[in-house]
Design a protein around this motif. Structure first.
Motif, short mmCIF file in Angstrom:
data_model
loop_
_atom_site.label_atom_id
_atom_site.label_comp_id
_atom_site.label_asym_id
_atom_site.label_seq_id
_atom_site.Cartn_x
_atom_site.Cartn_y
_atom_site.Cartn_z
N THR A 284 0.83 -1.21 0.00
CA THR A 284 0.00 0.00 0.00
C THR A 284 0.86 1.26 0.00
O THR A 284 0.56 2.22 -0.72
N LEU A 285 1.92 1.25 0.80
CA LEU A 285 2.81 2.41 0.84
C LEU A 285 3.50 2.64 -0.50
O LEU A 285 3.67 3.79 -0.94
N SER A 286 3.90 1.57 -1.15
CA SER A 286 4.55 1.69 -2.44
C SER A 286 3.59 2.24 -3.49
O SER A 286 3.96 3.12 -4.28
N LEU A 287 2.38 1.74 -3.49
CA LEU A 287 1.38 2.26 -4.43
C LEU A 287 1.07 3.72 -4.16
O LEU A 287 0.99 4.53 -5.10
N LEU A 288 0.88 4.06 -2.91
CA LEU A 288 0.59 5.45 -2.54
C LEU A 288 1.74 6.38 -2.91
O LEU A 288 1.52 7.46 -3.48
N ILE B 261 1.86 6.80 -6.81
CA ILE B 261 0.78 7.64 -7.35
C ILE B 261 1.00 9.10 -6.98
O ILE B 261 0.85 9.99 -7.83
N LEU B 262 1.36 9.36 -5.73
CA LEU B 262 1.61 10.74 -5.31
C LEU B 262 2.82 11.34 -6.03
O LEU B 262 2.81 12.53 -6.40
N LEU B 263 3.84 10.55 -6.24
CA LEU B 263 5.02 11.05 -6.96
C LEU B 263 4.68 11.33 -8.41
O LEU B 263 5.18 12.32 -8.98
N ALA B 264 3.86 10.53 -9.03
CA ALA B 264 3.46 10.78 -10.41
C ALA B 264 2.67 12.09 -10.52
O ALA B 264 2.92 12.90 -11.42
N ILE B 265 1.76 12.31 -9.61
CA ILE B 265 0.99 13.57 -9.60
C ILE B 265 1.91 14.75 -9.35
O ILE B 265 1.84 15.78 -10.03
N ALA B 266 2.81 14.61 -8.38
CA ALA B 266 3.75 15.69 -8.06
C ALA B 266 4.69 15.98 -9.22
O ALA B 266 5.08 17.14 -9.43
N THR B 267 5.04 14.96 -9.99
CA THR B 267 5.92 15.17 -11.14
C THR B 267 5.26 16.06 -12.19
O THR B 267 5.89 16.98 -12.72
N PHE B 268 4.00 15.79 -12.47
CA PHE B 268 3.29 16.62 -13.45
C PHE B 268 3.12 18.04 -12.95
O PHE B 268 3.31 19.00 -13.71
N GLY C 104 6.65 5.17 -11.61
CA GLY C 104 6.17 3.99 -12.31
C GLY C 104 6.72 2.70 -11.72
O GLY C 104 5.99 1.71 -11.58
N LEU C 105 7.98 2.72 -11.35
CA LEU C 105 8.57 1.53 -10.72
C LEU C 105 7.95 1.25 -9.35
O LEU C 105 7.74 0.10 -8.99
N ALA C 106 7.63 2.30 -8.60
CA ALA C 106 7.00 2.11 -7.30
C ALA C 106 5.59 1.53 -7.45
O ALA C 106 5.20 0.63 -6.71
N VAL C 107 4.85 2.02 -8.42
CA VAL C 107 3.52 1.48 -8.67
C VAL C 107 3.62 0.04 -9.15
O VAL C 107 2.86 -0.83 -8.72
N PHE C 108 4.55 -0.23 -10.04
CA PHE C 108 4.74 -1.59 -10.54
C PHE C 108 5.13 -2.54 -9.41
O PHE C 108 4.62 -3.64 -9.31
N TYR C 109 6.03 -2.09 -8.54
CA TYR C 109 6.46 -2.91 -7.40
C TYR C 109 5.28 -3.19 -6.47
O TYR C 109 5.10 -4.30 -6.00
N GLY C 110 4.49 -2.16 -6.20
CA GLY C 110 3.34 -2.35 -5.32
C GLY C 110 2.27 -3.23 -5.92
O GLY C 110 1.59 -3.96 -5.21
N ALA C 111 2.12 -3.18 -7.22
CA ALA C 111 1.09 -3.99 -7.89
C ALA C 111 1.52 -5.45 -7.99
O ALA C 111 0.67 -6.34 -7.96
N LYS C 112 2.80 -5.70 -8.12
CA LYS C 112 3.29 -7.07 -8.29
C LYS C 112 3.44 -7.81 -6.97
O LYS C 112 3.48 -9.02 -6.97
N ARG C 113 3.58 -7.12 -5.86
CA ARG C 113 3.81 -7.80 -4.57
C ARG C 113 2.60 -8.51 -4.11
O ARG C 113 1.56 -8.28 -3.98
#
Length: 67
Positions: free
Chosen positions: A3-7, A10-17, A58-67
């Motif tokens: 959950t922390l990895s997904l959060l 997602i927050l880093l992707a929003i902050a990047t834009f 993207g890597l954090a979301v991918f890691y969180g989704a695959k775990r």
């Protein structure tokens, strides 16, 4: 951890834009001598300020989704 990895991703992707499309041009516009620089996604500045954090997100979301 999943959950922390997904959060984080997602927050880093929003902050990047927000960072690249709002704060980077705003910092240039605040230059008192004037700034005529363009901030393209496919450039050296885009690589540093857009693609690097977006890849980490993207890597954090991918890691969180695959775990």
């Amino acid at each position: 951890m999943k959950t922390l990895s997904l959060l984080f991703g997602i927050l880093l992707a929003i902050a990047t834009f927000v960072w690249f499309f709002y704060f980077v041009p705003l910092g240039c516009a605040m230059n008192t001598t004037g700034c005529r620089e363009r901030f393209d996604v496919v450039s050296e500045i885009g690589l540093l300020h857009f693609w690097a954090p977006l890849t980490v997100a993207g890597l954090a979301v991918f890691y969180g989704a695959k775990r």
